[in-house]
Design an enzyme around this catalytic site. Structure first.
Site, mmCIF file in Angstrom:
data_model
loop_
_atom_site.group_PDB
_atom_site.id
_atom_site.type_symbol
_atom_site.label_atom_id
_atom_site.label_comp_id
_atom_site.label_asym_id
_atom_site.label_seq_id
_atom_site.Cartn_x
_atom_site.Cartn_y
_atom_site.Cartn_z
ATOM 1 N N ASP A 10 0.873 -1.176 0.000
ATOM 2 C CA ASP A 10 0.000 0.000 0.000
ATOM 3 C C ASP A 10 0.910 1.226 0.000
ATOM 4 O O ASP A 10 2.123 1.115 0.221
ATOM 5 C CB ASP A 10 -0.900 0.006 1.253
ATOM 6 C CG ASP A 10 -1.782 1.253 1.319
ATOM 7 O OD1 ASP A 10 -2.361 1.628 0.282
ATOM 8 O OD2 ASP A 10 -1.874 1.880 2.388
ATOM 9 N N SER A 11 0.311 2.390 -0.206
ATOM 10 C CA SER A 11 1.105 3.619 -0.130
ATOM 11 C C SER A 11 1.516 3.923 1.312
ATOM 12 O O SER A 11 2.393 4.747 1.539
ATOM 13 C CB SER A 11 0.290 4.785 -0.680
ATOM 14 O OG SER A 11 -0.927 4.877 0.028
ATOM 15 N N CYS A 73 -4.231 -1.299 -1.927
ATOM 16 C CA CYS A 73 -4.319 0.143 -2.143
ATOM 17 C C CYS A 73 -5.408 0.385 -3.171
ATOM 18 O O CYS A 73 -5.311 -0.100 -4.314
ATOM 19 C CB CYS A 73 -2.978 0.670 -2.650
ATOM 20 S SG CYS A 73 -2.988 2.434 -3.017
ATOM 21 N N GLU A 152 -2.771 8.666 8.373
ATOM 22 C CA GLU A 152 -1.317 8.434 8.476
ATOM 23 C C GLU A 152 -0.745 9.139 9.706
ATOM 24 O O GLU A 152 0.268 8.734 10.249
ATOM 25 C CB GLU A 152 -0.597 8.944 7.214
ATOM 26 C CG GLU A 152 -0.785 8.073 5.985
ATOM 27 C CD GLU A 152 -0.016 6.737 6.029
ATOM 28 O OE1 GLU A 152 1.118 6.717 6.524
ATOM 29 O OE2 GLU A 152 -0.583 5.722 5.576
ATOM 30 N N HIS A 188 -7.271 2.947 3.699
ATOM 31 C CA HIS A 188 -7.086 3.717 4.934
ATOM 32 C C HIS A 188 -8.418 3.938 5.674
ATOM 33 O O HIS A 188 -8.440 4.195 6.860
ATOM 34 C CB HIS A 188 -6.496 5.101 4.638
ATOM 35 C CG HIS A 188 -5.012 5.099 4.373
ATOM 36 N ND1 HIS A 188 -4.449 4.524 3.268
ATOM 37 C CD2 HIS A 188 -3.978 5.621 5.093
ATOM 38 C CE1 HIS A 188 -3.135 4.701 3.303
ATOM 39 N NE2 HIS A 188 -2.824 5.362 4.401
HETATM 40 N N1 DGL Z 1 -4.630 3.177 1.010
HETATM 41 C C1 DGL Z 1 -4.535 3.873 -0.241
HETATM 42 C C2 DGL Z 1 -5.776 3.628 -1.075
HETATM 43 O O1 DGL Z 1 -6.438 2.667 -0.823
HETATM 44 C C3 DGL Z 1 -4.208 5.288 0.044
HETATM 45 C C4 DGL Z 1 -4.044 6.061 -1.184
HETATM 46 C C5 DGL Z 1 -3.139 7.217 -1.139
HETATM 47 O O2 DGL Z 1 -1.973 7.011 -0.849
HETATM 48 O O3 DGL Z 1 -3.594 8.295 -1.460
HETATM 49 O O4 DGL Z 1 -6.126 4.308 -1.973
#
Ligand code: DGL
Length: 271
Positions: A10-11, A73, A152, A188
């Site tokens: 994920d990010s 993500c 975050e 998130h």
């Molecule tokens: N958890 C990521 C998602 O599902 C976060 C995205 C982001 O980094 O903007 O989109």
């Protein structure tokens, strides 16, 4: 039977919502998790950049001998997965399709709400997927760009005045439209479940895209006979591209007693 680990990325910290579910329903699987905490958020970036980051994240995960990847993500699953899925010889399981399938099954009034990052909403991927499984369903999509930075930074609890105010601004028009299902299209967002449920009301089912992807992983590993044959509980290795301390703190808070494994820093630009 295949005892190799599953890669998850994920990010940032959001993909842990999928990891928590994998731990719960597939407790014997080993996991290698990468959170690109140094470059989060992905959701406000161009498709080109998201593709570049995605390929680097996968290149890093493939330095381990993994049997499948969960793209935990929403942004990557909606904005990049269609382009890159043909590039790899192991299954890539995204969060979007599984969530669309669940929403199509759940909705009775055929009004499905969707919240996600700007890139996810811009992609139109959820609309395309939902129309395959529930052609007569309408969808109202709202981008919630401030949710990821809040989460975050550990700001997701009900009663937090800032979080409640931001959520009310994003969700009030959705609530007024009257969906009976709301897709949490970003991994998130389950951390904000209490806040979101408080605004949407008890008549709206929340679909957790990370949890749906974990179930999809279970299906794929079962069909391909690649479930782990280990007797002992699976282990997890966590990797991040920024502060190990802050990830550990938030991950522990989120995964609770399930949090196991150590966290290491990766120079992701080298991949
Ligand atoms: N958890 C990521 C998602 O599902 C976060 C995205 C982001 O980094 O903007 O989109």
């Amino acid at each position: 039977m295949d005892n190799r680990p599953v890669g998850v990325f994920d990010s940032g910290i959001g993909g842990l919502t999928a990891v928590r579910e994998i731990f719960r329903i597939l407790p014997r699987e080993d996991i290698i998790y990468f959170g690109d905490t140094g470059r989060v958020p992905y959701g406000s970036r161009s498709r080109e950049t998201i593709l570049k980051y995605t390929r680097q994240d996968i290149r890093f995960l493939r330095t381990f001998d993994i049997k499948a990847i969960v793209v935990a993500c929403g942004t990557v699953s909606t904005a990049a997965l269609d382009v890159i899925s043909g590039e790899y010889d192991i299954p890539l399981i995204g969060v979007a399709r599984a969530a669309a399938v669940r929403a199509a099954k759940l909705t009775k009034n055929r009004r499905v709400g969707l919240i996600g990052t700007e890139a996810s909403i811009r992609s139109g991927a959820y609309e395309r997927m939902l129309s395959q499984y529930s052609p007569d369903a309408e969808i109202m999509a709202v981008a919630c760009p401030l949710f990821v930075p809040l989460v975050e930074n550990g700001r997701f609890r009900a009663g937090d005045a800032v979080v409640e105010a931001v959520a009310a601004e994003y969700l009030e028009p959705l609530r007024a439209w009257g969906p009976d299902v709301l897709i949490l299209g970003c991994t998130h967002y389950p951390l904000l479940r209490e806040v979101i449920a408080g605004i949407m009301g008890s008549g709206v089912e929340l679909v957790d895209s990370g949890a749906e992807a974990a179930e999809n992983l279970q299906r794929v590993l079962t069909i391909t006979e690649k479930l782990s044959g280990e007797e002992k509980a699976g282990e997890a290795g966590f990797f991040v591209s920024d502060s190990v301390e802050s990830f550990s703190k938030n991950a522990a808070m989120f995964l609770g007693s399930e949090f196991r494994g150590k966290v290491e820093k990766v120079e992701i630009e080298n991949f």
